[in-house]
Design a protein around this motif. Structure first.
Motif, PDB file in Angstrom:
ATOM      1  N   LEU A  32       0.868  -1.169   0.000  1.00 25.70           N
ATOM      2  CA  LEU A  32       0.000   0.000   0.000  1.00 25.70           C
ATOM      3  C   LEU A  32       0.903   1.217   0.000  1.00 25.70           C
ATOM      4  O   LEU A  32       1.594   1.467   0.973  1.00 25.70           O
ATOM      5  CB  LEU A  32      -0.886   0.020   1.247  1.00 25.70           C
ATOM      6  CG  LEU A  32      -1.807  -1.180   1.447  1.00 25.70           C
ATOM      7  CD1 LEU A  32      -2.619  -0.984   2.705  1.00 25.70           C
ATOM      8  CD2 LEU A  32      -2.715  -1.336   0.261  1.00 25.70           C
ATOM      9  N   THR A  33       0.938   1.976  -1.061  1.00 24.80           N
ATOM     10  CA  THR A  33       1.792   3.156  -1.116  1.00 24.80           C
ATOM     11  C   THR A  33       0.923   4.397  -1.040  1.00 24.80           C
ATOM     12  O   THR A  33       0.347   4.825  -2.023  1.00 24.80           O
ATOM     13  CB  THR A  33       2.606   3.175  -2.415  1.00 24.80           C
ATOM     14  OG1 THR A  33       1.712   3.135  -3.515  1.00 24.80           O
ATOM     15  CG2 THR A  33       3.545   1.988  -2.484  1.00 24.80           C
ATOM     16  N   GLN A  34       0.836   4.934   0.126  1.00 27.98           N
ATOM     17  CA  GLN A  34       0.151   6.186   0.383  1.00 27.98           C
ATOM     18  C   GLN A  34      -1.356   6.092   0.240  1.00 27.98           C
ATOM     19  O   GLN A  34      -2.037   7.088   0.300  1.00 27.98           O
ATOM     20  CB  GLN A  34       0.669   7.282  -0.545  1.00 27.98           C
ATOM     21  CG  GLN A  34       1.200   8.455   0.240  1.00 27.98           C
ATOM     22  CD  GLN A  34       1.703   9.518  -0.680  1.00 27.98           C
ATOM     23  OE1 GLN A  34       2.470   9.246  -1.575  1.00 27.98           O
ATOM     24  NE2 GLN A  34       1.315  10.740  -0.469  1.00 27.98           N
ATOM     25  N   GLY A  35      -1.899   4.889   0.059  1.00 30.31           N
ATOM     26  CA  GLY A  35      -3.334   4.772   0.035  1.00 30.31           C
ATOM     27  C   GLY A  35      -3.862   4.331   1.384  1.00 30.31           C
ATOM     28  O   GLY A  35      -5.045   4.193   1.571  1.00 30.31           O
ATOM     29  N   ALA A  36      -2.950   4.052   2.323  1.00 34.24           N
ATOM     30  CA  ALA A  36      -3.354   3.577   3.633  1.00 34.24           C
ATOM     31  C   ALA A  36      -3.942   4.715   4.439  1.00 34.24           C
ATOM     32  O   ALA A  36      -3.616   5.867   4.237  1.00 34.24           O
ATOM     33  CB  ALA A  36      -2.148   2.971   4.352  1.00 34.24           C
ATOM     34  N   PRO A  37      -4.848   4.410   5.384  1.00 33.34           N
ATOM     35  CA  PRO A  37      -5.559   5.469   6.077  1.00 33.34           C
ATOM     36  C   PRO A  37      -4.724   6.165   7.138  1.00 33.34           C
ATOM     37  O   PRO A  37      -4.032   5.529   7.925  1.00 33.34           O
ATOM     38  CB  PRO A  37      -6.742   4.720   6.716  1.00 33.34           C
ATOM     39  CG  PRO A  37      -6.228   3.341   6.937  1.00 33.34           C
ATOM     40  CD  PRO A  37      -5.299   3.069   5.791  1.00 33.34           C
ATOM     41  N   VAL A  38      -4.776   7.471   7.136  1.00 37.96           N
ATOM     42  CA  VAL A  38      -4.250   8.299   8.208  1.00 37.96           C
ATOM     43  C   VAL A  38      -5.338   9.319   8.507  1.00 37.96           C
ATOM     44  O   VAL A  38      -5.859   9.959   7.592  1.00 37.96           O
ATOM     45  CB  VAL A  38      -2.945   9.014   7.796  1.00 37.96           C
ATOM     46  CG1 VAL A  38      -2.488   9.946   8.898  1.00 37.96           C
ATOM     47  CG2 VAL A  38      -1.851   8.000   7.485  1.00 37.96           C
ATOM     48  N   GLU A  72     -14.322   9.362   8.119  1.00 34.88           N
ATOM     49  CA  GLU A  72     -13.694   9.964   6.942  1.00 34.88           C
ATOM     50  C   GLU A  72     -13.836   9.084   5.706  1.00 34.88           C
ATOM     51  O   GLU A  72     -13.401   9.477   4.620  1.00 34.88           O
ATOM     52  CB  GLU A  72     -12.209  10.233   7.212  1.00 34.88           C
ATOM     53  CG  GLU A  72     -11.970  11.284   8.274  1.00 34.88           C
ATOM     54  CD  GLU A  72     -10.494  11.631   8.418  1.00 34.88           C
ATOM     55  OE1 GLU A  72      -9.763  11.523   7.417  1.00 34.88           O
ATOM     56  OE2 GLU A  72     -10.084  12.016   9.516  1.00 34.88           O
ATOM     57  N   GLY A  73     -14.396   7.887   5.873  1.00 37.41           N
ATOM     58  CA  GLY A  73     -14.564   6.990   4.737  1.00 37.41           C
ATOM     59  C   GLY A  73     -13.255   6.469   4.201  1.00 37.41           C
ATOM     60  O   GLY A  73     -13.103   6.274   2.996  1.00 37.41           O
ATOM     61  N   LEU A  74     -12.299   6.239   5.079  1.00 34.06           N
ATOM     62  CA  LEU A  74     -10.995   5.768   4.628  1.00 34.06           C
ATOM     63  C   LEU A  74     -11.122   4.362   4.059  1.00 34.06           C
ATOM     64  O   LEU A  74     -11.822   3.512   4.607  1.00 34.06           O
ATOM     65  CB  LEU A  74     -10.001   5.800   5.786  1.00 34.06           C
ATOM     66  CG  LEU A  74      -9.713   7.214   6.309  1.00 34.06           C
ATOM     67  CD1 LEU A  74      -8.854   7.154   7.557  1.00 34.06           C
ATOM     68  CD2 LEU A  74      -9.027   8.042   5.237  1.00 34.06           C
ATOM     69  N   ALA A  75     -10.394   4.126   2.964  1.00 33.31           N
ATOM     70  CA  ALA A  75     -10.610   2.904   2.200  1.00 33.31           C
ATOM     71  C   ALA A  75      -9.630   1.788   2.504  1.00 33.31           C
ATOM     72  O   ALA A  75      -9.937   0.633   2.311  1.00 33.31           O
ATOM     73  CB  ALA A  75     -10.536   3.233   0.699  1.00 33.31           C
ATOM     74  N   GLY A  76      -8.445   2.109   2.944  1.00 29.16           N
ATOM     75  CA  GLY A  76      -7.428   1.076   3.113  1.00 29.16           C
ATOM     76  C   GLY A  76      -7.473   0.449   4.485  1.00 29.16           C
ATOM     77  O   GLY A  76      -7.992   1.020   5.436  1.00 29.16           O
TER      78      GLY A  76
END
Length: 530
Positions: free
Chosen positions: A160-166, A510-514
């Motif tokens: 996961l490159t920068q698609g992970a949730p923060v 926030e609807g984070l996807a990862g």
């Protein structure tokens, strides 16, 4: 009185002085370059080149499908039907058509609690509720991508490159006030956003998207001109504190106008109590940042340390700070002892000014103090109250009070207040700052003539390095697939589990996807067996 003290040898790896003062501009500060040091990877590059990224054109400027992410893997726009991963169509189950940038078989786009049910508190927004829990006594370093993870329940090669949730809709500490001198440019990455921060002539701290609207060049490499104008070092696009482009050297014709699209996004910044806070979210701020009154008060003596880069998910530090049972064995011989694991814990959860908080309280009576604490306060046996509170995802507040048995609340009471800020860079890196305060005039029992706050800070580096080592070692283990692994939770993990649920809820809002690396999951208890 506030003192800013470096942590072990000057400025930490979060910023660096670049050369000497420029002959045509002020001194500036920028993040370290790719591969600079083992723990500083937030500007390391990876993945396809910019011209290979899926995107669209608007106003003549190439933008990513998700403007908030520099190199996204997940497209968050189509989350329910026809999901896409790095331009690859996915079916509603979240599987790709084959190997690609997302890894073999694709990576699930929607994170869910591993237990299948997300638990919510029924008393949120109705004030605090007190719960009491008691128990019987008795990689060779290369250049990884930003946020690169080897996290998958099916294949460790799924990155996961920068698609992970923060979590972005939250206040985070950009730095202490003294870190932002007038005429100095500071480059940072907060919650996956590249930012450039500086202080105007009027003393106001401002923050802009650090990617120049022209060619994506980092504005932290630029310089400040007269009138609080930031000039890009590549083509000279110049921006005012409001993000408006006010000059483009390449516009030779007098009648040629600056494109209206040539502007930088600004981010809310608030400075209070000696701390500069930044809101990197898409939603407007939900109220003011948490207060830290002791840092800016003349009634307290405060020492703040340099920022420290930690190569681990920010949640791991939050859990470490809640979990005092690790004082033995990790901190045995300095601030910890086996008896710490047997102290009953009270848990308080609530909300203040729109910010969720979680607090643990530990009360010790006629307690034999460990060596370092004994040296600080000059007591062999004492009563002690220790409060640890998570205030949103970005601040941890610790209050410690110590006195001879039966004398808490009297003039014999001593103690300190510790604020620890946790600022995520990405899914696997964060910045840790500490600010310690004691009542002005309080002395160090073990070293007459020196202040108590000096005693607290003097013993901190050893403890900090032990904690850093522990959570970075934890982080490395997320490189391996679960393959049936489940954590074993015991009663003392109650606050940690509650903290995970609070942060899970913030991510879900926030609807984070990862999938998050550290999330609520159905734990295996000791009684369950294998």
């Amino acid at each position: 009185m506030a003192v800013f003290r470096p942590e072990r040898g000057g400025r930490g790896p979060g910023h660096r002085r670049v050369g000497g003062p420029r002959p045509d501009g002020p001194h500036r500060v920028s993040p370290d370059p790719p591969g600079h040091g083992r723990r500083d990877h937030r500007h390391c590059r990876g993945g396809p080149a910019d011209d290979e990224q899926p995107g669209y054109h608007r106003g003549g400027l190439h933008r990513l499908a998700d403007p908030g992410r520099d190199r996204p893997v997940h497209r968050r726009a189509c989350r329910l039907q026809g999901r896409r991963v790095a331009g690859r169509a996915m079916d509603p189950a979240g599987r790709g058509g084959g190997p690609g940038p997302a890894g073999p078989g694709g990576v699930p786009c929607v994170r869910a609690c591993a237990g299948g049910v997300r638990h919510r508190s029924g008393h949120r927004g109705r004030g605090a509720r007190l719960l009491t829990a008691e128990w019987p006594r008795g990689r060779t370093c290369g250049r990884p991508r930003i946020g690169q993870l080897k996290y998958s329940r099916r294949a460790a090669s799924c990155h996961l490159t920068q698609g992970a949730p923060v979590i972005r809709n939250a206040w985070y500490v950009a730095g202490f006030s003294q870190e932002f001198a007038a005429g100095t440019i500071c480059g940072q990455v907060i919650a996956g956003r590249p930012l450039v921060v500086w202080r105007t002539r009027a003393g106001e701290a401002v923050a802009l998207d650090a990617r120049c609207a022209h060619k994506r060049f980092p504005l932290w490499e630029g310089r400040l001109l007269d009138g609080d104008v930031l000039e890009c070092a590549y083509h000279g696009f110049a921006y005012d504190p409001a993000g408006r482009c006010v000059a483009i050297p390449a516009l030779h014709e007098q009648g040629e106008k600056i494109p209206q699209t040539a502007r930088q996004r600004t981010f809310p910044v608030t400075e209070q109590d000696g701390v500069v806070w930044l809101w990197p979210g898409d939603s407007p701020p939900a109220g003011a940042p948490p207060r830290t009154p002791e840092i800016g008060s003349g009634d307290w003596e405060t020492i703040s340390t340099e920022p420290m880069e930690i190569a681990a998910n920010a949640r791991l530090l939050i859990e470490n700070l809640f979990d005092l049972t690790h004082f033995y064995p990790l901190h045995a011989g300095n601030i910890g002892s086996l008896a710490d694991a047997r102290v009953p814990v009270e848990i308080e959860r609530g909300e203040r000014d729109g910010i969720p908080y979680l607090k643990t309280i530990r009360r010790r009576h006629s307690f034999t103090l460990p060596p370092m604490t004994r040296d600080r306060f000059g007591l062999e046996v004492a009563d002690q109250v220790q409060e640890h509170a998570m205030v949103g995802p970005g601040l941890f507040h610790v209050v410690v009070r110590v006195a001879p048995p039966g004398r808490l609340g009297s003039g014999e009471e001593q103690g300190f207040v510790l604020y620890q800020s946790i600022t995520p860079r990405d899914e696997s890196h964060h910045v840790w700052r500490r600010s310690t305060s004691c009542k002005a005039g309080t002395g160090w029992a073990g070293s007459p003539g020196r202040s108590l706050v000096e005693a607290i800070v003097a013993g901190a580096p050893t403890v900090i390095e032990q904690d850093r080592w522990a959570i970075e070692e934890q982080q490395k283990m997320f490189a391996y697939p679960d393959e049936g692994y489940r954590e074993v939770h015991i009663r003392t993990d109650g606050a940690v589990v509650m903290a995970r649920r609070i942060l899970d809820d913030m991510e879900a809002a926030e609807g984070l996807a990862g999938p998050s690396q550290v999330q609520s999951q159905r734990a295996r208890r000791a009684a369950d067996g294998a």
